[in-house]
Design a protein around this motif. Sequence first.
Motif, PDB file in Angstrom:
ATOM      1  N   LYS A 151       0.994  -1.237   0.205  1.00  0.00           N
ATOM      2  CA  LYS A 151      -0.093   0.022   0.007  1.00  0.00           C
ATOM      3  C   LYS A 151       1.007   1.184  -0.046  1.00  0.00           C
ATOM      4  O   LYS A 151       1.931   1.261   0.279  1.00  0.00           O
ATOM      5  CB  LYS A 151      -0.935  -0.239   1.327  1.00  0.00           C
ATOM      6  N   HIS A 181      -2.000  -5.482   5.464  1.00  0.00           N
ATOM      7  CA  HIS A 181      -1.366  -6.214   6.172  1.00  0.00           C
ATOM      8  C   HIS A 181      -2.543  -6.821   7.623  1.00  0.00           C
ATOM      9  O   HIS A 181      -2.557  -7.548   8.024  1.00  0.00           O
ATOM     10  CB  HIS A 181      -0.101  -5.889   6.709  1.00  0.00           C
ATOM     11  N   TYR A 182      -3.371  -5.823   7.717  1.00  0.00           N
ATOM     12  CA  TYR A 182      -4.454  -6.151   8.711  1.00  0.00           C
ATOM     13  C   TYR A 182      -5.004  -7.342   8.391  1.00  0.00           C
ATOM     14  O   TYR A 182      -5.406  -8.186   9.330  1.00  0.00           O
ATOM     15  CB  TYR A 182      -5.377  -4.734   8.859  1.00  0.00           C
ATOM     16  N   LYS A 185      -3.604 -10.429  10.184  1.00  0.00           N
ATOM     17  CA  LYS A 185      -3.667 -10.426  11.554  1.00  0.00           C
ATOM     18  C   LYS A 185      -4.654 -11.684  12.063  1.00  0.00           C
ATOM     19  O   LYS A 185      -5.695 -11.807  11.644  1.00  0.00           O
ATOM     20  CB  LYS A 185      -3.957  -9.000  12.258  1.00  0.00           C
ATOM     21  N   GLU A 219      -2.308   4.527  17.628  1.00  0.00           N
ATOM     22  CA  GLU A 219      -1.138   4.392  18.005  1.00  0.00           C
ATOM     23  C   GLU A 219      -0.567   5.281  18.755  1.00  0.00           C
ATOM     24  O   GLU A 219      -1.058   6.405  19.098  1.00  0.00           O
ATOM     25  CB  GLU A 219      -0.461   4.503  16.500  1.00  0.00           C
ATOM     26  N   ASP A 238      -3.925   6.689   4.812  1.00  0.00           N
ATOM     27  CA  ASP A 238      -3.073   5.640   5.377  1.00  0.00           C
ATOM     28  C   ASP A 238      -3.742   4.640   6.210  1.00  0.00           C
ATOM     29  O   ASP A 238      -3.031   3.271   6.163  1.00  0.00           O
ATOM     30  CB  ASP A 238      -1.927   6.542   6.397  1.00  0.00           C
ATOM     31  N   HIS A 243      -7.317  -0.431   6.120  1.00  0.00           N
ATOM     32  CA  HIS A 243      -7.340  -1.242   7.046  1.00  0.00           C
ATOM     33  C   HIS A 243      -8.475  -1.076   7.761  1.00  0.00           C
ATOM     34  O   HIS A 243      -9.502  -2.050   8.198  1.00  0.00           O
ATOM     35  CB  HIS A 243      -6.388  -1.151   8.182  1.00  0.00           C
ATOM     36  N   LYS A 343      -2.641   8.795  15.167  1.00  0.00           N
ATOM     37  CA  LYS A 343      -1.141   8.641  15.642  1.00  0.00           C
ATOM     38  C   LYS A 343      -1.192   9.437  17.045  1.00  0.00           C
ATOM     39  O   LYS A 343      -1.930  10.595  17.359  1.00  0.00           O
ATOM     40  CB  LYS A 343      -0.219   9.171  14.641  1.00  0.00           C
ATOM     41  N   LYS A 348      -1.560   2.050  22.566  1.00  0.00           N
ATOM     42  CA  LYS A 348      -1.737   1.010  21.015  1.00  0.00           C
ATOM     43  C   LYS A 348      -2.498   0.032  21.341  1.00  0.00           C
ATOM     44  O   LYS A 348      -2.324  -0.753  22.033  1.00  0.00           O
ATOM     45  CB  LYS A 348      -0.071   0.724  21.034  1.00  0.00           C
ATOM     46  N   GLN A 381      -5.099  -6.366  18.503  1.00  0.00           N
ATOM     47  CA  GLN A 381      -3.779  -6.281  18.951  1.00  0.00           C
ATOM     48  C   GLN A 381      -3.454  -5.185  20.339  1.00  0.00           C
ATOM     49  O   GLN A 381      -4.617  -4.540  20.207  1.00  0.00           O
ATOM     50  CB  GLN A 381      -2.652  -5.667  18.053  1.00  0.00           C
TER      51      GLN A 381
HETATM   52  O1  LIG Z   1      -0.316   0.524   7.187  1.00  0.00           O
HETATM   53  C1  LIG Z   1      -0.010   0.994   8.152  1.00  0.00           C
HETATM   54  O2  LIG Z   1       0.030   0.595   9.421  1.00  0.00           O
HETATM   55  C2  LIG Z   1       0.684   1.111  10.601  1.00  0.00           C
HETATM   56  C3  LIG Z   1      -0.058   0.370  11.712  1.00  0.00           C
HETATM   57  O3  LIG Z   1       0.182  -1.052  11.661  1.00  0.00           O
HETATM   58  P1  LIG Z   1      -0.110  -1.917  12.871  1.00  0.00           P
HETATM   59  O4  LIG Z   1      -0.038  -3.192  12.524  1.00  0.00           O
HETATM   60  O5  LIG Z   1       1.027  -1.537  13.772  1.00  0.00           O
HETATM   61  O6  LIG Z   1      -1.458  -1.566  13.657  1.00  0.00           O
HETATM   62  C4  LIG Z   1       0.713   2.610  10.575  1.00  0.00           C
HETATM   63  O7  LIG Z   1       1.594   2.801  11.628  1.00  0.00           O
HETATM   64  C5  LIG Z   1       1.147   2.856   9.284  1.00  0.00           C
HETATM   65  O8  LIG Z   1       1.366   4.577   9.252  1.00  0.00           O
HETATM   66  C6  LIG Z   1       0.432   2.485   8.355  1.00  0.00           C
HETATM   67  O9  LIG Z   1       1.096   2.733   7.117  1.00  0.00           O
END
Ligand SMILES: O=C1O[C@H](COP(=O)(O)O)[C@@H](O)[C@H](O)[C@H]1O
Length: 496
Positions: A151, A181-182, A185, A219, A238, A243, A343, A348, A381
């Motif tokens: 992405k 990537h979510y 998980k 985060e 983002d 996600h 952020k 987290k 998470q």
């Molecule tokens: O795709 C992204 O995800 C991360 C957060 O991923 P995580 O698995 O730690 O929840 C995010 O920090 C980043 O900005 C974003 O590009």
Amino acid sequence: MIQSETPASLITIFGATGDLAKRKLYPSLYHLFTKGQLAEHFAVIGVGRRPWSNDVLRAHVKDSVLSSIPEAENVETFISRFYYQAHDVSDSASYIQLKELANDLDEKYSLQGNRIFYLAMAPEFFGTIAEHLKQDGLTDTPGFHRLVIEKPFGHDLESAKELNKRIRNVFDENDIYRIDHYLGKEMVQNIEVIRFANAIFEPLWNNRFISNIQVTSSEVLGVEERGGYYENSGALRDMVQNHMLQMVALLAMEPPIRLTPQEIRSEKVKVLRALKPMKDEEVESYFVRGQYGPSTNSEQPALGYREETNVQPDSNTATFVAGKLMIDNFRWAGVPFYIRTGKRMSTKSTKIIIQFKDVPMNLYYNSDEKLAPNLLVIHIQPEEGITLHLNAKNTGHSMETKPVKLDFSTNDIAGYNTPEAYEKLLHDCLRGDATNFTHWDEVALSWNFVDKISRVWEENKAAFPNYPAGTMGPVEADQLLEKDGFQWWSVTNDEN
Ligand SMILES: O=C1O[C@H](COP(=O)(O)O)[C@@H](O)[C@H](O)[C@H]1O
Ligand SMILES: NC(=O)C1=CN([C@@H]2O[C@H](COP(=O)(O)OP(=O)(O)OC[C@H]3O[C@@H](n4cnc5c(N)ncnc54)[C@H](OP(=O)(O)O)[C@@H]3O)[C@@H](O)[C@H]2O)C=CC1
């Protein structure tokens, strides 16, 4: 066809010297290697511009593996399969050399012409690389040729369409693996199982019994080294476009008729199509944006977003988004799906909280008060598990009630070690299973939804910063729920 055994394969990583490869891809490949989930016959070519040798790449991979898994064994054997090519992806001549190296490794390790091209690079290169792979014959082998794309897939619907067109000229949709990537998980994959493998939830999973659903991904970190990228992206592109909307789609979709990638994706697509569109003037009442300012807590000092490296001092980029989504279909009409992500928040945590409607009346002690609602919490998470909040009788003679929790946590299962999202996704791609990758239709619908919000926000500057680093976002995010009679449930890790 999805294969149960991992086939022989040559994996070429474009962006092999970068952050993602180091932090995620090498440790994940190593895990697959030690678990026997990477075929005996594999090799990796790393591509980057730096004038590295095979040995430098191998030392880099070793370092990456050991920093993530200090007790790693057999690392030398693992890294011996890594090869490096210094290559500017815009330089046509380098692809000829890359092809020769690929063919040599194919023969040396009996890779049967199977190739995975992993584009761990900035998106402006995706189209060029895909075209060269085809033109310069890197896909002229008898096996499979899969393109894994990181992405962001475009910046908006128009740019995503343009990119998709270039890639689809070269690769078939079935061979394009767009990573979110979510979707790798463990507990995101579990949403489906919780819903469709339990008789007690699915009958209640609708607007008759659910009052609202909250999806939070907060985060603690700020933008770190990625200010340049983030300035043009912000939390909406983002996190929300991909996600957050993917999690909503999994929560809201109908049961697929079969567990095939096509059927699951088609159900997710229907949810994204049913997202209620907003008029321009409605955006501000459905979506809240925020940007962190400096921390006001002297014990946890942090810079404001505008003071971060590569960020404009008057930046209008949102580092926080909260929103209310309505899904206009029979199952979900009237149920708000609240999302929030940001952020530099206080914790987290990624959690999904399903709040059930109240019982019609409270029969018990203190009957003027409302009973605590039933909540189903899916912990994505850092902890992984589910919690069901119920009301039970307080021990003793009175008919007082007290809230109780039924907990299941994967952390409590001895020896259970959840694989990293990237590890699962790489393994899926090697086996040709695209279920947990996003189809173009999902990407397009998500951009369509998000584009409206970004356009309105770009036209109207916000009064930023509006939340101090280390907090849960601007007060308007709380008001978003309060005006519907709800509140954000805590996502602090030991509270829910
Ligand atoms: O795709 C992204 O995800 C991360 C957060 O991923 P995580 O698995 O730690 O929840 C995010 O920090 C980043 O900005 C974003 O590009
Ligand atoms: N890092 C992360 O946590 C995440 C990253 N992503 C995505 O993954 C992708 C990569 O991110 P990340 O690893 O952080 O980025 P980095 O900036 O750390 O790495 C970029 C890589 O691209 C290579 N590169 C840049 N230009 C060229 C070129 N012209 N020819 C050949 N190679 C080139 C660099 O090699 P060299 O420096 O040797 O030239 C380097 O290996 C991006 O799309 C990002 O959005 C997605 C989710 C999370």
